[in-house]
Scaffold this motif. Structure first.
Motif, PDB file in Angstrom:
ATOM      1  N   THR A  31      -4.817  -9.197  -7.267  1.00  0.00           N
ATOM      2  CA  THR A  31      -4.747 -10.008  -6.046  1.00  0.00           C
ATOM      3  C   THR A  31      -5.963  -9.794  -5.164  1.00  0.00           C
ATOM      4  OG1 THR A  31      -2.327  -9.814  -6.136  1.00  0.00           O
ATOM      5  CG2 THR A  31      -3.285 -10.648  -4.095  1.00  0.00           C
ATOM      6  N   LEU A  32      -6.424  -8.542  -5.049  1.00  0.00           N
ATOM      7  CA  LEU A  32      -7.628  -8.287  -4.268  1.00  0.00           C
ATOM      8  C   LEU A  32      -8.832  -8.997  -4.886  1.00  0.00           C
ATOM      9  CD1 LEU A  32      -8.793  -6.892  -1.797  1.00  0.00           C
ATOM     10  CD2 LEU A  32      -9.094  -4.819  -3.164  1.00  0.00           C
ATOM     11  N   GLY A  33      -8.779  -9.193  -6.189  1.00  0.00           N
ATOM     12  CA  GLY A  33      -9.843  -9.935  -6.860  1.00  0.00           C
ATOM     13  C   GLY A  33      -9.968 -11.369  -6.378  1.00  0.00           C
ATOM     14  N   ASN A  34      -8.937 -11.910  -5.747  1.00  0.00           N
ATOM     15  CA  ASN A  34      -9.026 -13.260  -5.173  1.00  0.00           C
ATOM     16  C   ASN A  34     -10.071 -13.321  -4.064  1.00  0.00           C
ATOM     17  OD1 ASN A  34      -6.883 -14.021  -6.825  1.00  0.00           O
ATOM     18  ND2 ASN A  34      -5.329 -13.758  -5.219  1.00  0.00           N
ATOM     19  N   HIS A  35     -10.333 -12.175  -3.446  1.00  0.00           N
ATOM     20  CA  HIS A  35     -11.249 -12.123  -2.295  1.00  0.00           C
ATOM     21  C   HIS A  35     -12.626 -11.576  -2.655  1.00  0.00           C
ATOM     22  CE1 HIS A  35      -7.880 -13.016   0.426  1.00  0.00           C
ATOM     23  NE2 HIS A  35      -7.168 -12.198  -0.333  1.00  0.00           N
ATOM     24  N   ASP A  36     -12.797 -11.106  -3.873  1.00  0.00           N
ATOM     25  CA  ASP A  36     -14.066 -10.544  -4.318  1.00  0.00           C
ATOM     26  C   ASP A  36     -14.183 -10.784  -5.815  1.00  0.00           C
ATOM     27  OD1 ASP A  36     -16.251  -9.058  -5.112  1.00  0.00           O
ATOM     28  OD2 ASP A  36     -15.644  -7.210  -4.100  1.00  0.00           O
ATOM     29  N   LEU A  89      -3.380  -6.594   1.906  1.00  0.00           N
ATOM     30  CA  LEU A  89      -3.485  -5.885   0.624  1.00  0.00           C
ATOM     31  C   LEU A  89      -3.820  -4.413   0.853  1.00  0.00           C
ATOM     32  CD1 LEU A  89      -5.324  -8.591  -1.479  1.00  0.00           C
ATOM     33  CD2 LEU A  89      -2.899  -8.000  -1.520  1.00  0.00           C
ATOM     34  N   ALA A  90      -4.598  -4.113   1.880  1.00  0.00           N
ATOM     35  CA  ALA A  90      -4.852  -2.710   2.223  1.00  0.00           C
ATOM     36  C   ALA A  90      -3.548  -2.016   2.588  1.00  0.00           C
ATOM     37  CB  ALA A  90      -5.850  -2.629   3.375  1.00  0.00           C
ATOM     38  N   SER A  91      -2.690  -2.712   3.338  1.00  0.00           N
ATOM     39  CA  SER A  91      -1.388  -2.140   3.706  1.00  0.00           C
ATOM     40  C   SER A  91      -0.523  -1.920   2.474  1.00  0.00           C
ATOM     41  CB  SER A  91      -0.660  -3.064   4.690  1.00  0.00           C
ATOM     42  OG  SER A  91      -1.361  -3.147   5.917  1.00  0.00           O
ATOM     43  N   ARG A  92      -0.564  -2.860   1.531  1.00  0.00           N
ATOM     44  CA  ARG A  92       0.206  -2.693   0.294  1.00  0.00           C
ATOM     45  C   ARG A  92      -0.264  -1.458  -0.474  1.00  0.00           C
ATOM     46  NH1 ARG A  92       0.564  -8.666  -2.559  1.00  0.00           N
ATOM     47  NH2 ARG A  92       1.311  -9.847  -0.732  1.00  0.00           N
ATOM     48  N   ALA A  93      -1.588  -1.276  -0.531  1.00  0.00           N
ATOM     49  CA  ALA A  93      -2.133  -0.101  -1.226  1.00  0.00           C
ATOM     50  C   ALA A  93      -1.638   1.180  -0.569  1.00  0.00           C
ATOM     51  CB  ALA A  93      -3.653  -0.152  -1.231  1.00  0.00           C
ATOM     52  N   GLU A  94      -1.611   1.182   0.749  1.00  0.00           N
ATOM     53  CA  GLU A  94      -1.164   2.379   1.468  1.00  0.00           C
ATOM     54  C   GLU A  94       0.331   2.629   1.261  1.00  0.00           C
ATOM     55  OE1 GLU A  94      -2.722   1.092   5.158  1.00  0.00           O
ATOM     56  OE2 GLU A  94      -4.756   1.823   4.706  1.00  0.00           O
ATOM     57  N   MET A  95       1.117   1.561   1.123  1.00  0.00           N
ATOM     58  CA  MET A  95       2.543   1.732   0.839  1.00  0.00           C
ATOM     59  C   MET A  95       2.754   2.293  -0.564  1.00  0.00           C
ATOM     60  SD  MET A  95       4.556  -1.454   2.675  1.00  0.00           S
ATOM     61  CE  MET A  95       3.498  -2.771   2.074  1.00  0.00           C
ATOM     62  N   LEU A  96       1.945   1.849  -1.509  1.00  0.00           N
ATOM     63  CA  LEU A  96       2.036   2.414  -2.856  1.00  0.00           C
ATOM     64  C   LEU A  96       1.632   3.889  -2.848  1.00  0.00           C
ATOM     65  CD1 LEU A  96       0.609  -0.449  -5.121  1.00  0.00           C
ATOM     66  CD2 LEU A  96       2.993   0.210  -4.802  1.00  0.00           C
ATOM     67  N   VAL A 132      -8.759   1.235  -3.685  1.00  0.00           N
ATOM     68  CA  VAL A 132      -8.302  -0.140  -3.459  1.00  0.00           C
ATOM     69  C   VAL A 132      -8.141  -0.386  -1.963  1.00  0.00           C
ATOM     70  CG1 VAL A 132      -6.441  -1.801  -3.822  1.00  0.00           C
ATOM     71  CG2 VAL A 132      -7.149  -0.317  -5.705  1.00  0.00           C
ATOM     72  N   ALA A 133      -7.472   0.546  -1.283  1.00  0.00           N
ATOM     73  CA  ALA A 133      -7.279   0.398   0.161  1.00  0.00           C
ATOM     74  C   ALA A 133      -8.616   0.345   0.893  1.00  0.00           C
ATOM     75  CB  ALA A 133      -6.430   1.553   0.692  1.00  0.00           C
ATOM     76  N   ALA A 134      -9.537   1.214   0.510  1.00  0.00           N
ATOM     77  CA  ALA A 134     -10.843   1.248   1.164  1.00  0.00           C
ATOM     78  C   ALA A 134     -11.604  -0.055   0.962  1.00  0.00           C
ATOM     79  CB  ALA A 134     -11.652   2.430   0.631  1.00  0.00           C
ATOM     80  N   HIS A 135     -11.572  -0.580  -0.267  1.00  0.00           N
ATOM     81  CA  HIS A 135     -12.296  -1.822  -0.530  1.00  0.00           C
ATOM     82  C   HIS A 135     -11.649  -2.999   0.199  1.00  0.00           C
ATOM     83  CE1 HIS A 135     -15.218  -4.300  -2.472  1.00  0.00           C
ATOM     84  NE2 HIS A 135     -14.310  -5.030  -3.099  1.00  0.00           N
ATOM     85  N   ALA A 136     -10.326  -3.009   0.260  1.00  0.00           N
ATOM     86  CA  ALA A 136      -9.642  -4.081   0.982  1.00  0.00           C
ATOM     87  C   ALA A 136      -9.985  -4.032   2.472  1.00  0.00           C
ATOM     88  CB  ALA A 136      -8.134  -3.959   0.774  1.00  0.00           C
ATOM     89  N   HIS A 137     -10.011  -2.833   3.039  1.00  0.00           N
ATOM     90  CA  HIS A 137     -10.392  -2.699   4.446  1.00  0.00           C
ATOM     91  C   HIS A 137     -11.830  -3.179   4.667  1.00  0.00           C
ATOM     92  CE1 HIS A 137      -6.945  -0.887   6.325  1.00  0.00           C
ATOM     93  NE2 HIS A 137      -6.881   0.110   5.443  1.00  0.00           N
ATOM     94  N   HIS A 138     -12.701  -2.858   3.706  1.00  0.00           N
ATOM     95  CA  HIS A 138     -14.101  -3.284   3.844  1.00  0.00           C
ATOM     96  C   HIS A 138     -14.223  -4.804   3.805  1.00  0.00           C
ATOM     97  CE1 HIS A 138     -18.410  -3.624   3.368  1.00  0.00           C
ATOM     98  NE2 HIS A 138     -18.229  -4.263   2.234  1.00  0.00           N
TER      99      HIS A 138
END
Length: 439
Positions: free
Chosen positions: A50-55, A82-89, A118-124
């Motif tokens: 899903t994060l790949g949709n944005h990069d 998606l960053a929040s989802r990563a943090e929940m996982l 994943v969380a770091a890249h989503a935040h970036h």
């Protein structure tokens, strides 16, 4: 240059394929079922897709279930979500993981460390206004590369000046010297085929690959990289070579090893066979590019060159097999290798330029100029390298610092070639990341 190869001095093992797993890892295979971790792994894969949709550069390879890919493509979640989802996982994993060499512990550590990236890249992606090279390296690649100064490379530049004296700027002299070793366009295919065949032969003497493994080789242009392996799954790769800039004779073996054997193609085929198929671990069916896994991938691919061609074997093979195919004079190969060895010592200077550029201390033009001055790149190669940093950021550390870490891991307590190949094989077949290399 003149010393004999280790391979000639050491007895080979009874089996051509070295044992891939350590005794501890083998024992762990018998009790590797963990439904909760399997579900988390599935959620991780969907999150990465899903994060790949944005990069569009993010998902480097995927060969898992089609339904997960379809779900991800339809998911409209923002990078912040998606960053929040990563943090929940991450919250579903142990807060601390005690170092241990068994596969289950390594797997748990792998998922936790990858999810942090994943969380770091989503935040970036959500907020790209701030960039910091050192923080990016730690957050995405699970390591802190050394911070160096240009002055550390002055002795190497001085040696290059002695090897290639003249009044023109050093990078111009290096470029003119290398032009003597350019592979003619019409001979690229035969030279690369011969180089890849030798890389494969040397790798298969130590590593057992799936019987159906294969790759397709293509030549492309207008890319920020010199070569790329696009892993397709089922032990198949698409390897692309960028022929936009001149390709010199040394690059045939380098790219053959790095992209193929025992590099990316070998690494991905082993992960797929040993972890996805044998263990049923879905998380290895996806490869997020900006993640700690990339340091292992790039570091092992670069170290694999000297593992496959120790001591002076690379130069001898090039002299005997590749120079004639390219129509070049093999008598000058040893001087060329001396120059290449010095240029290799300048690789860490690339990190300094990338750090200054990413941190906003220098602009694009100055970055191009410093790549030329401190790494002796041609103007065209320097411009391409800045394009690479624009595209991939602190990823540059994975080639030089990654190689240094892999080399240290493999060669620690492994003096003989066979022992090094065995450790290298285990690394390529395990969930190890930078921070678990010493477990």
């Amino acid at each position: 240059m003149g010393c004999e190869s280790r391979k000639a001095q050491e007895p080979e093992s009874d089996s051509a394929a070295s044992e891939v797993l350590s005794p501890e890892e083998t024992a762990a295979q018998e009790d590797s079922e963990d439904p909760a971790l399997d579900q988390l792994a599935r959620d991780y894969v969907r999150l990465v897709l899903t994060l790949g949709n944005h990069d569009k550069s993010y998902v480097d390879a995927y060969y898992g279930p089609a339904d997960l890919k379809a779900e991800a493509e339809a998911d409209k979640a923002s990078p912040a979500e998606l960053a929040s989802r990563a943090e929940m996982l991450l919250a579903r994993l142990p807060q601390t993981i005690e170092p241990a060499g068994d596969l289950q512990t390594l797997r748990t550590h792998y998922l936790k460390t990858q999810l942090k990236a994943v969380a770091a890249h989503a935040h970036h992606i959500a907020d790209a206004s701030f960039r910091d090279f050192q923080r990016e390296a730690k957050a995405l690649y699970d390591t802190e590369p050394p911070v160096q100064e240009y002055a550390e490379f002055d002795p190497v530049l001085a040696q290059l000046e002695e090897e290639l004296p003249g009044s023109e700027p050093l990078h111009i002299r290096v470029q003119q010297f290398q032009e003597q070793y350019r592979i003619p366009e019409g001979k690229l295919e035969s030279v690369f085929n011969a180089a890849i065949a030798e890389c494969k032969k040397r790798t298969l003497a130590h590593i057992e690959l799936p019987d159906n493994e294969s790759f397709k080789l293509e030549y492309v242009q207008d890319k920020p990289w010199s070569g790329y392996n696009w892993y397709q799954g089922n032990a198949h790769s698409l390897i692309q070579i960028n022929s936009e800039l001149p390709i010199y004779i040394d690059r045939a073996v380098d790219l053959g090893c790095h992209e193929g054997y025992p590099g990316h193609h070998t690494y991905n085929a082993l992960l797929e066979q040993k972890l996805v198929k044998d263990q049923g671990w879905l998380e290895y069916s996806v490869y997020p590019l900006f993640s700690p896994q990339s340091l292992i991938a790039e570091g092992s691919a670069n170290y694999g060159i000297e593992l496959a061609f120790p001591d002076g074997e690379k130069t001898r093979f090039e002299q005997e097999a590749l120079y004639p195919l390219a129509g070049l004079d093999p008598a000058t190969a040893e001087k060329y290798q001396r120059v290449l060895s010095l240029l290799a010592e300048l690789k860490f200077a690339e990190n300094i330029v990338a750090r200054e550029y990413i941190d906003g201390k220098i602009d694009r033009d100055e970055a191009v100029a410093r790549f030329q001055k401190y790494t002796a790149m041609s103007p065209e190669k320097a411009a391409q390298r800045v394009r690479f940093v624009d595209t991939y950021g602190a990823y540059v550390i994975n080639y030089n610092w990654g190689k240094a870490l892999v080399k240290q891991y493999v060669e620690q307590d492994a003096d003989l070639s066979n022992a090094r190949w065995q450790k290298f094989s285990r690394l390529l077949s395990s969930p190890r990341l930078p921070s678990s290399l010493n477990w």
